[in-house]
Motif scaffolding. Structure first.
Motif, PDB file in Angstrom:
ATOM      1  N   UNK A 146      48.670 -19.866 -12.351  1.00 38.73           N
ATOM      2  CA  UNK A 146      49.288 -20.640 -11.550  1.00 38.73           C
ATOM      3  C   UNK A 146      49.487 -22.081 -11.985  1.00 38.73           C
ATOM      4  N   UNK A 147      48.748 -22.529 -13.041  1.00 37.74           N
ATOM      5  CA  UNK A 147      48.826 -23.864 -13.516  1.00 37.74           C
ATOM      6  C   UNK A 147      48.525 -24.940 -12.636  1.00 37.74           C
ATOM      7  N   UNK A 148      47.458 -24.627 -11.807  1.00 35.75           N
ATOM      8  CA  UNK A 148      46.791 -25.501 -11.014  1.00 35.75           C
ATOM      9  C   UNK A 148      45.671 -26.117 -11.495  1.00 35.75           C
ATOM     10  N   UNK A 149      45.581 -27.009 -12.475  1.00 31.74           N
ATOM     11  CA  UNK A 149      44.439 -27.553 -12.863  1.00 31.74           C
ATOM     12  C   UNK A 149      44.303 -29.068 -12.547  1.00 31.74           C
ATOM     13  N   UNK A 150      43.095 -29.639 -12.535  1.00 29.63           N
ATOM     14  CA  UNK A 150      42.981 -31.199 -12.369  1.00 29.63           C
ATOM     15  C   UNK A 150      41.385 -31.380 -12.782  1.00 29.63           C
ATOM     16  N   UNK A 151      41.456 -32.722 -13.295  1.00 22.76           N
ATOM     17  CA  UNK A 151      39.877 -33.014 -13.548  1.00 22.76           C
ATOM     18  C   UNK A 151      39.157 -33.915 -12.363  1.00 22.76           C
ATOM     19  N   UNK A 152      38.265 -33.472 -11.624  1.00 27.16           N
ATOM     20  CA  UNK A 152      37.729 -33.741 -10.781  1.00 27.16           C
ATOM     21  C   UNK A 152      36.804 -34.914 -10.975  1.00 27.16           C
ATOM     22  N   UNK A 153      36.317 -34.955 -12.026  1.00 26.12           N
ATOM     23  CA  UNK A 153      35.334 -35.840 -12.628  1.00 26.12           C
ATOM     24  C   UNK A 153      35.385 -35.973 -14.040  1.00 26.12           C
ATOM     25  N   UNK A 154      35.126 -36.947 -14.826  1.00 26.74           N
ATOM     26  CA  UNK A 154      34.971 -36.834 -16.092  1.00 26.74           C
ATOM     27  C   UNK A 154      34.154 -35.716 -16.659  1.00 26.74           C
ATOM     28  N   UNK A 155      34.834 -34.707 -17.596  1.00 26.34           N
ATOM     29  CA  UNK A 155      33.926 -33.800 -18.049  1.00 26.34           C
ATOM     30  C   UNK A 155      33.838 -32.659 -17.204  1.00 26.34           C
ATOM     31  N   UNK A 156      34.609 -32.812 -16.029  1.00 30.41           N
ATOM     32  CA  UNK A 156      34.518 -31.666 -15.231  1.00 30.41           C
ATOM     33  C   UNK A 156      36.122 -31.092 -14.777  1.00 30.41           C
ATOM     34  N   UNK A 157      36.623 -30.076 -15.034  1.00 34.25           N
ATOM     35  CA  UNK A 157      38.022 -29.433 -14.743  1.00 34.25           C
ATOM     36  C   UNK A 157      37.913 -28.406 -13.762  1.00 34.25           C
ATOM     37  N   UNK A 158      38.640 -28.377 -12.725  1.00 31.29           N
ATOM     38  CA  UNK A 158      38.675 -27.413 -11.838  1.00 31.29           C
ATOM     39  C   UNK A 158      40.242 -26.418 -12.095  1.00 31.29           C
ATOM     40  N   UNK A 159      40.132 -25.517 -12.487  1.00 28.74           N
ATOM     41  CA  UNK A 159      41.449 -24.517 -12.565  1.00 28.74           C
ATOM     42  C   UNK A 159      41.350 -23.565 -11.410  1.00 28.74           C
ATOM     43  N   UNK A 160      42.600 -23.554 -10.632  1.00 31.78           N
ATOM     44  CA  UNK A 160      42.590 -22.715  -9.395  1.00 31.78           C
ATOM     45  C   UNK A 160      43.226 -21.397  -9.843  1.00 31.78           C
ATOM     46  N   UNK A 161      42.556 -20.131  -9.402  1.00 28.06           N
ATOM     47  CA  UNK A 161      43.253 -19.077  -9.428  1.00 28.06           C
ATOM     48  C   UNK A 161      43.757 -18.574  -8.098  1.00 28.06           C
ATOM     49  N   UNK A 162      45.059 -18.345  -7.943  1.00 26.21           N
ATOM     50  CA  UNK A 162      45.597 -17.871  -6.687  1.00 26.21           C
ATOM     51  C   UNK A 162      45.934 -16.487  -6.618  1.00 26.21           C
ATOM     52  N   UNK A 163      45.654 -15.748  -5.513  1.00 30.32           N
ATOM     53  CA  UNK A 163      46.119 -14.719  -5.197  1.00 30.32           C
ATOM     54  C   UNK A 163      46.269 -14.536  -3.894  1.00 30.32           C
ATOM     55  N   UNK A 164      47.438 -13.795  -3.411  1.00 22.84           N
ATOM     56  CA  UNK A 164      48.206 -13.721  -2.120  1.00 22.84           C
ATOM     57  C   UNK A 164      48.018 -12.462  -2.061  1.00 22.84           C
ATOM     58  N   UNK A 165      48.100 -11.949  -0.550  1.00 26.37           N
ATOM     59  CA  UNK A 165      48.337 -10.358  -0.008  1.00 26.37           C
ATOM     60  C   UNK A 165      49.894 -10.185  -0.449  1.00 26.37           C
ATOM     61  N   UNK A 166      50.684 -11.069  -0.052  1.00 26.70           N
ATOM     62  CA  UNK A 166      52.202 -10.357  -0.307  1.00 26.70           C
ATOM     63  C   UNK A 166      52.429 -10.219  -1.728  1.00 26.70           C
ATOM     64  N   UNK A 167      52.075 -11.036  -2.602  1.00 23.84           N
ATOM     65  CA  UNK A 167      52.365 -10.788  -4.082  1.00 23.84           C
ATOM     66  C   UNK A 167      51.590  -9.556  -4.749  1.00 23.84           C
TER      67      UNK A 167
END
Length: 357
Positions: A146-167
């Motif tokens: 999904x390409x949804x990544x961000x640095x929430x704090x130096x040295x910490x990366x959050x990468x989001x995995x998206x799952x939807x019922x429709x798809x």
């Protein structure tokens, strides 16, 4: 089809479009990086020899360039016009932050949601096992890609995995319809719902729900398998699999594993399909930058993907001539590229296929 109705798309080998004649069709061609240009030239040479009524609208872009580049936007516009494309593999830099992958952008922008890799033994190519014939169907537009990544704090990366019922519903229907159209009996849903209980849990529950409500009387059986076990089973007893339906990342990985079982990425055909658009490309996505320009690459995967494209365009006669010539060339064993145990060049293999026409 109208509204938001999900298309019941069958195997790409039986997909058709309505054309009144065999008038020349315009197809978007993206050779890709690495060995892509050589493989595309091979396809063009074979198409010319087979008198396939295709006109190419070629875009020599590179995955090294950002998806916001003007040439990439022109390529997307061409795909929207032509509805059909043939594409080599584009490189995406690993470490360049903010670099959007054209592959991901294309699938999202055009909603090309289903990827198919056909993993099958080819007579004349030595594989690690015999009697392998399976299809890996991968959801193409969400999950870890999904390409949804961000640095929430130096040295910490959050990468989001998206799952939807429709798809998930539409990729499940795609997989079940594929099985029905191609006389395949088993669909295996691959997941990690034991750990990712919400994300993969939704994927697994949705596939089960669609099966129970719409396909339970079809003659198909559905089972599920945790992805780590599926990986082990694939490399120990691959014959047990028929059709696999998976989220994005798992499908990408297992497609590569499957390719290694039957002879490598050079022989795996594939495509990506959406409601309106179809882009045909090798089913195992290796750029081959290390052998690019050396005239060593195996053009089989690109040729077979192009033959699938011809069938999609209802040009069955040309498609069958080309695919038969490719298989005959390999089975005869007189001309083999390096990955098939020979020392023939890409050019020599292409000429052998043309002779087999």
């Amino acid at each position: 089809m109208n509204g938001d109705e999900t298309p019941r798309i069958s195997d790409v080998m039986t997909l058709t479009r309505s054309f009144a004649s065999v008038a020349t069709q315009t197809v978007t061609l993206v050779p890709g990086d690495g060995v892509g240009r050589e493989l595309s030239e091979s396809v063009k040479a074979v198409f010319k020899a087979a008198e396939a009524p295709i006109e190419w609208e070629q875009f020599d872009l590179s995955g090294h360039v950002s998806a916001n580049d003007g040439l990439m936007k022109e390529t997307l516009a061409s795909l929207r016009r032509n509805k059909v494309g043939l594409k080599g593999i584009l490189y995406t830099p690993v470490s360049r932050l903010g670099h959007a992958s054209f592959n991901v952008s294309m699938r999202k922008d055009l909603d090309i949601y289903a990827s198919i890799s056909l993993i099958k033994n080819i007579p004349g190519v030595k594989g690690r096992f015999n009697d392998i014939d399976l299809a890996i169907i991968r959801e193409n537009t969400e999950g870890e890609y999904s390409g949804l990544e961000h640095i929430s704090f130096p040295g910490v990366v959050e990468s989001l995995k998206i799952v939807t019922r429709y798809k998930t519903e539409r990729i499940a229907r795609f997989a079940f319809d594929f099985a029905l159209k191609n006389n395949r009996k088993r669909v295996t849903c691959v997941h990690k719902a034991n750990i990712m209980k919400l994300g993969d849990g939704l994927f697994l529950r949705t596939v089960r729900d669609i099966f129970e409500k719409e396909y339970s009387m079809s003659g198909i059986t559905l089972n599920d398998m945790i992805v780590d076990n599926a990986s082990m089973q694939l490399v120990s007893r691959p014959q047990q699999f028929d059709v696999l339906v998976l989220p994005n990342l798992y499908g990408n990985i297992l497609s590569n594993v499957g390719a290694g079982l039957v002879g490598g990425p050079g022989i795996i055909a594939g495509t990506s399909i959406g409601r309106e658009y179809a882009v045909f490309e090798p089913g195992c996505r290796h750029v081959g930058e290390d052998i690019g320009g050396k005239n060593e690459a195996n053009p089989t995967a690109m040729m077979l993907s192009a033959a699938m494209m011809l069938k999609h365009l209802n040009l069955n006669k040309h498609a069958n001539r080309i695919s038969t010539a490719v298989y005959r060339t390999i089975e005869q064993g007189q001309c083999k590229t390096r990955d098939m145990g020979g020392n023939n060049s890409t050019t020599e293999f292409t000429k052998a296929v043309i002779s087999s026409l």
